[in-house]
Design a protein around this motif. Structure first.
Motif, PDB file in Angstrom:
ATOM      1  N   ALA A 201      25.045   8.518  62.744  1.00 55.32           N
ATOM      2  CA  ALA A 201      25.994   7.574  63.339  1.00 55.32           C
ATOM      3  C   ALA A 201      27.152   8.356  63.942  1.00 55.32           C
ATOM      4  N   GLY A 202      27.620   7.884  65.072  1.00 55.66           N
ATOM      5  CA  GLY A 202      28.773   8.526  65.699  1.00 55.66           C
ATOM      6  C   GLY A 202      29.544   7.537  66.539  1.00 55.66           C
ATOM      7  N   MET A 203      30.820   7.777  66.687  1.00 56.62           N
ATOM      8  CA  MET A 203      31.607   6.950  67.604  1.00 56.62           C
ATOM      9  C   MET A 203      32.831   7.727  68.071  1.00 56.62           C
ATOM     10  N   ILE A 204      33.441   7.234  69.118  1.00 58.75           N
ATOM     11  CA  ILE A 204      34.693   7.834  69.585  1.00 58.75           C
ATOM     12  C   ILE A 204      35.830   6.895  69.205  1.00 58.75           C
ATOM     13  N   PRO A 205      37.040   7.402  69.128  1.00 62.33           N
ATOM     14  CA  PRO A 205      38.165   6.503  68.849  1.00 62.33           C
ATOM     15  C   PRO A 205      38.253   5.419  69.930  1.00 62.33           C
TER      16      PRO A 205
ATOM     17  N   VAL B 147      20.291   4.236  69.643  1.00 65.88           N
ATOM     18  CA  VAL B 147      20.988   2.996  70.006  1.00 65.88           C
ATOM     19  C   VAL B 147      22.399   3.351  70.447  1.00 65.88           C
ATOM     20  N   ILE B 148      22.760   2.904  71.638  1.00 67.77           N
ATOM     21  CA  ILE B 148      24.100   3.156  72.170  1.00 67.77           C
ATOM     22  C   ILE B 148      24.789   1.815  72.405  1.00 67.77           C
ATOM     23  N   GLY B 149      26.058   1.742  72.062  1.00 71.58           N
ATOM     24  CA  GLY B 149      26.896   0.611  72.460  1.00 71.58           C
ATOM     25  C   GLY B 149      28.100   1.176  73.186  1.00 71.58           C
ATOM     26  N   VAL B 150      28.403   0.653  74.349  1.00 76.09           N
ATOM     27  CA  VAL B 150      29.500   1.237  75.131  1.00 76.09           C
ATOM     28  C   VAL B 150      30.085   0.196  76.071  1.00 76.09           C
ATOM     29  N   ASP B 151      31.377   0.235  76.258  1.00 77.44           N
ATOM     30  CA  ASP B 151      32.013  -0.566  77.312  1.00 77.44           C
ATOM     31  C   ASP B 151      33.403  -0.038  77.612  1.00 77.44           C
ATOM     32  N   LYS B 152      33.810  -0.308  78.821  1.00 73.04           N
ATOM     33  CA  LYS B 152      35.098   0.165  79.304  1.00 73.04           C
ATOM     34  C   LYS B 152      35.832  -1.020  79.913  1.00 73.04           C
ATOM     35  N   LEU B 153      36.719  -1.613  79.140  1.00 69.96           N
ATOM     36  CA  LEU B 153      37.413  -2.817  79.625  1.00 69.96           C
ATOM     37  C   LEU B 153      38.627  -2.483  80.477  1.00 69.96           C
ATOM     38  N   THR B 154      39.116  -1.242  80.372  1.00 67.46           N
ATOM     39  CA  THR B 154      40.291  -0.893  81.183  1.00 67.46           C
ATOM     40  C   THR B 154      39.945  -0.763  82.663  1.00 67.46           C
TER      41      THR B 154
ATOM     42  N   THR C 187      42.363  -5.225  74.590  1.00 66.43           N
ATOM     43  CA  THR C 187      41.510  -4.673  75.640  1.00 66.43           C
ATOM     44  C   THR C 187      41.397  -3.175  75.391  1.00 66.43           C
ATOM     45  N   GLY C 188      40.200  -2.661  75.448  1.00 66.48           N
ATOM     46  CA  GLY C 188      40.050  -1.230  75.224  1.00 66.48           C
ATOM     47  C   GLY C 188      38.664  -0.739  75.593  1.00 66.48           C
ATOM     48  N   ASP C 189      38.477   0.545  75.402  1.00 69.48           N
ATOM     49  CA  ASP C 189      37.226   1.218  75.753  1.00 69.48           C
ATOM     50  C   ASP C 189      36.675   1.901  74.510  1.00 69.48           C
ATOM     51  N   GLY C 190      35.381   2.078  74.473  1.00 70.49           N
ATOM     52  CA  GLY C 190      34.815   2.765  73.322  1.00 70.49           C
ATOM     53  C   GLY C 190      33.313   2.912  73.413  1.00 70.49           C
ATOM     54  N   ALA C 191      32.776   3.664  72.491  1.00 74.06           N
ATOM     55  CA  ALA C 191      31.327   3.880  72.426  1.00 74.06           C
ATOM     56  C   ALA C 191      30.957   4.236  71.000  1.00 74.06           C
ATOM     57  N   ALA C 192      29.741   3.865  70.637  1.00 78.23           N
ATOM     58  CA  ALA C 192      29.211   4.186  69.321  1.00 78.23           C
ATOM     59  C   ALA C 192      27.710   4.358  69.443  1.00 78.23           C
ATOM     60  N   ALA C 193      27.130   5.108  68.525  1.00 79.32           N
ATOM     61  CA  ALA C 193      25.690   5.375  68.584  1.00 79.32           C
ATOM     62  C   ALA C 193      25.130   5.519  67.182  1.00 79.32           C
ATOM     63  N   VAL C 194      23.910   5.042  66.995  1.00 80.63           N
ATOM     64  CA  VAL C 194      23.196   5.273  65.735  1.00 80.63           C
ATOM     65  C   VAL C 194      21.756   5.641  66.058  1.00 80.63           C
ATOM     66  N   LEU C 195      21.113   6.291  65.101  1.00 78.07           N
ATOM     67  CA  LEU C 195      19.710   6.677  65.258  1.00 78.07           C
ATOM     68  C   LEU C 195      18.866   5.923  64.242  1.00 78.07           C
ATOM     69  N   VAL C 196      17.866   5.226  64.749  1.00 75.81           N
ATOM     70  CA  VAL C 196      16.954   4.451  63.906  1.00 75.81           C
ATOM     71  C   VAL C 196      15.630   5.215  63.822  1.00 75.81           C
ATOM     72  N   VAL C 197      15.156   5.445  62.610  1.00 79.93           N
ATOM     73  CA  VAL C 197      13.940   6.263  62.443  1.00 79.93           C
ATOM     74  C   VAL C 197      12.989   5.621  61.441  1.00 79.93           C
ATOM     75  N   SER C 198      11.776   6.126  61.435  1.00 80.10           N
ATOM     76  CA  SER C 198      10.751   5.695  60.482  1.00 80.10           C
ATOM     77  C   SER C 198      11.005   6.345  59.123  1.00 80.10           C
ATOM     78  N   ASP C 199      10.277   5.856  58.120  1.00 81.22           N
ATOM     79  CA  ASP C 199      10.414   6.416  56.778  1.00 81.22           C
ATOM     80  C   ASP C 199       9.988   7.885  56.758  1.00 81.22           C
ATOM     81  N   ALA C 200       8.964   8.211  57.514  1.00 83.45           N
ATOM     82  CA  ALA C 200       8.489   9.606  57.540  1.00 83.45           C
ATOM     83  C   ALA C 200       9.579  10.539  58.047  1.00 83.45           C
ATOM     84  N   VAL C 201      10.249  10.134  59.103  1.00 82.38           N
ATOM     85  CA  VAL C 201      11.322  10.980  59.653  1.00 82.38           C
ATOM     86  C   VAL C 201      12.482  11.045  58.667  1.00 82.38           C
ATOM     87  N   ARG C 202      12.824   9.910  58.086  1.00 84.97           N
ATOM     88  CA  ARG C 202      13.910   9.896  57.106  1.00 84.97           C
ATOM     89  C   ARG C 202      13.627  10.856  55.961  1.00 84.97           C
TER      90      ARG C 202
END
Lengths: 381, 381
Positions: A9-13, A104-111, A201-216
């Motif tokens: 998991a990762g995100m920016i302020p 998985v990425i979530g991102v938006d820039k409202l400014t 109102t703000g900008d941001g991004a976040a990401a996570v990685l979804v994997v199978s049990d084998a990879v985990r």
């Protein structure tokens, strides 16, 4: 369906990043997610990108910048639920056996817009008449004050809690405490909601990685099992029968608890859709965290902050952490990942094992809400 | 994965519908699809809506107008591949057993913009330098004329065929034949491409219903089995190694033929991404319809029109039928549905049993294409 897991998991302020492009916002979050998982870029088998305002091929532009290609990239929009919808699709892609590692990425820039509230769905006749989001939630707040033994101070207390939580979150857009008096004295937006009761109102991004049990298992690090992943859109008829009863959240939550085989009382940490102060109170009830009609007392009792029954929005929520539309659904999951894996720093919810995230997007004519997503996660060592 | 089937299809005539909203465009297509399938609205279990420019919650706004709710609605963008990506997700949702009936919508309204070509991805530095779509395809056309024993008349012949096919299609934006001379004399857009070698600006919508085998059998009507559904994004490195070799279409087609267990020679009818005249020639080769290097002769021989080996773009293709970005991927499937079920009227491809659709969206810096989708369909009685 097989199990799927979140391993990175990762995100920016969150905040105002006017100089950044969409890839500029998202790439650091993606690289943090990869690093935290111990996965290489080339192991990503597919990408789902949730955004509302990035324009065509936002996901492809981000993926290009991290130097991978030749895999399926799908961009999804579901307003505030865009990021969570991307997670829902990614979960399915892994659980149904199509991929081993999905980004998985979530991102938006409202400014990029002028600021303030946006008439985001301009084709909609209710929006044309002024039914923008603050107005819609203000009507709910008015109704809440009318029906319940509650005051504007109770509404303001939601913001006070959110801001207090945000102080400890380096990713939050606002990190200063506020008092009930300050909240109530702030500029009115849509009565009874003041500026400090509306997400910024703000900008941001976040990401996570979804994997199978084998990879985990191969990675061997901490992981969350996706115990429930539910997406619903609103009912046409009856959605606003009762303004304080957001049917689509009730229904999504019910289904999520059933999928996960847990009850609301089992949940340790919740990130819910507090786009406005009133929203948190209404969603306590809809998510089953307290009985219908008892949200005021539930908040007052301290049940939803540190030391209480369930910590709601330890990140500061949309009110303090910020709400870059498409990013929020993924950012919530990042926050829960950190708590369940014991890496949330000074705002850690001690001993958290089960987490829930909830976003609900839209709210257009005749529809309760355009898209509601509820996920439940279980820490699996 | 179990089999999935298309049992209903509908679309509206492509063209300039400035007065229509997105729901205004899409609802008639959805109702036609339901009617042709013999399905009731309440039987729809999920919705995927492909669009590029509809704004937030386009799918929800459409679904609201047909009076259903309480089901998952997901909006996907993949530029020109948006509609086909929606189909890809819907196919998975049925094939993986999540739903019995899924509605796929493709819709876009380009007349909301000023017209002409659009710098659609303004954040992209290549687009900022002028690398809009006509410029990109013009470079390919220049290279084609340089490398191959081909002339501008060959390029123009693609448009002539497209317009001739479009005459018989009541859903086509352009229904008048043109000559090679007229094509070459048209206003230059990006040399050597003239106006009549570029797909038009327009609006449109299309819808199909994807169902399980159990539902198909219950309905008892004509159906297409989705024999292959492939989505890929471009390679970062090497994508433009050879401008005449669109790797992502080669790769997607190869995988689709493998999934379906058929060869290009088995295909009776193709709807491919002829956004510009040169595109059709390049994609003949990438889809394996003719050997690499032989597309000029393949077109000249009449192999790709009525009476030939495989009828390519009987609808008139993007050049004549039109290209409302997110709608096109679904509109192609509607066209193939009509041919394979013997209901294509005066433009019917006789005895068609296997059909292929191909769209490829984007084409941004360093990427071959942002998103390529290839589907193969088999008529199943």
């Amino acid at each position: 369906m097989r199990d799927s897991f979140i391993v990175g998991a990762g995100m920016i302020p969150m905040g105002r990043h006017r100089e950044s492009s969409y890839p500029g916002l998202a790439v650091p979050a993606v690289l943090d997610a990869l690093e935290s998982a111990g996965l290489r870029r080339a192991e990503i088998g597919a990408v789902y990108c949730g955004h509302a305002f990035g324009g065509m091929l936002t996901g492809q532009r981000i993926v290009k910048e991290i130097g991978i290609g030749g895999i399926p990239v799908t961009n999804v929009d579901n307003a505030c639920s865009g990021g969570a919808t991307a997670l829902h699709e990614a979960h399915r892609a892994v659980a149904d056996g199509h991929h081993e590692v999905v980004l998985v990425i979530g991102v938006d820039k409202l400014t990029q817009f002028g600021g303030g509230t946006l008439p985001l769905v301009t084709e909609d006749w209710e929006v044309q008449q002024g039914m923008v989001m603050p107005a819609l939630y203000a009507m709910r707040a008015r109704r809440y004050l009318h029906e319940r033994d509650a005051s504007v101070e109770d509404l303001a207390s939601v913001s006070v809690k959110a801001r207090r939580h945000g102080v400890a979150n380096p990713y939050a857009q606002f990190r200063a405490e506020v008092t009930v008096e300050q909240v109530l004295a702030a500029r009115p937006i849509a009565d009874p909601l003041t500026l400090l009761q509306c997400c910024p109102t703000g900008d941001g991004a976040a990401a996570v990685l979804v994997v199978s049990d084998a990879v985990r298992r191969r990675l061997g690090g901490p992981a969350l099992r996706i115990a429930a992943s539910v997406l619903h859109s609103g009912q046409v008829i009856g959605g606003f029968r009762d303004m304080l009863r957001p049917e689509i959240t009730f229904e999504s939550a019910r289904e999520a608890y059933e999928q996960a085989g847990v009850s609301p009382r089992d949940i340790d940490v919740v990130e819910l859709h507090d786009a406005f102060s009133i929203a948190e109170l209404v969603y306590y009830e809809a998510l089953g965290l307290c009985p219908v009609g008892e949200s005021t007392g539930f908040l007052r009792s301290g049940a939803t902050t540190y030391g209480g029954e369930v910590v709601v929005n330890p990140s500061g929520g949309l009110l303090a952490k910020g709400h870059p539309v498409g990013a929020s659904g993924v950012a919530q999951v990042v926050e829960v990942f950190w708590h369940l894996t014991g890496t949330a720093g000074t705002r850690q919810v001690d001993g958290a094992r089960l987490g829930l995230t909830h976003v609900t997007g839209g709210g257009i004519s005749g529809l309760d809400h355009g898209a509601c997503t509820v996920h439940i996660f279980e820490h699996v060592g």
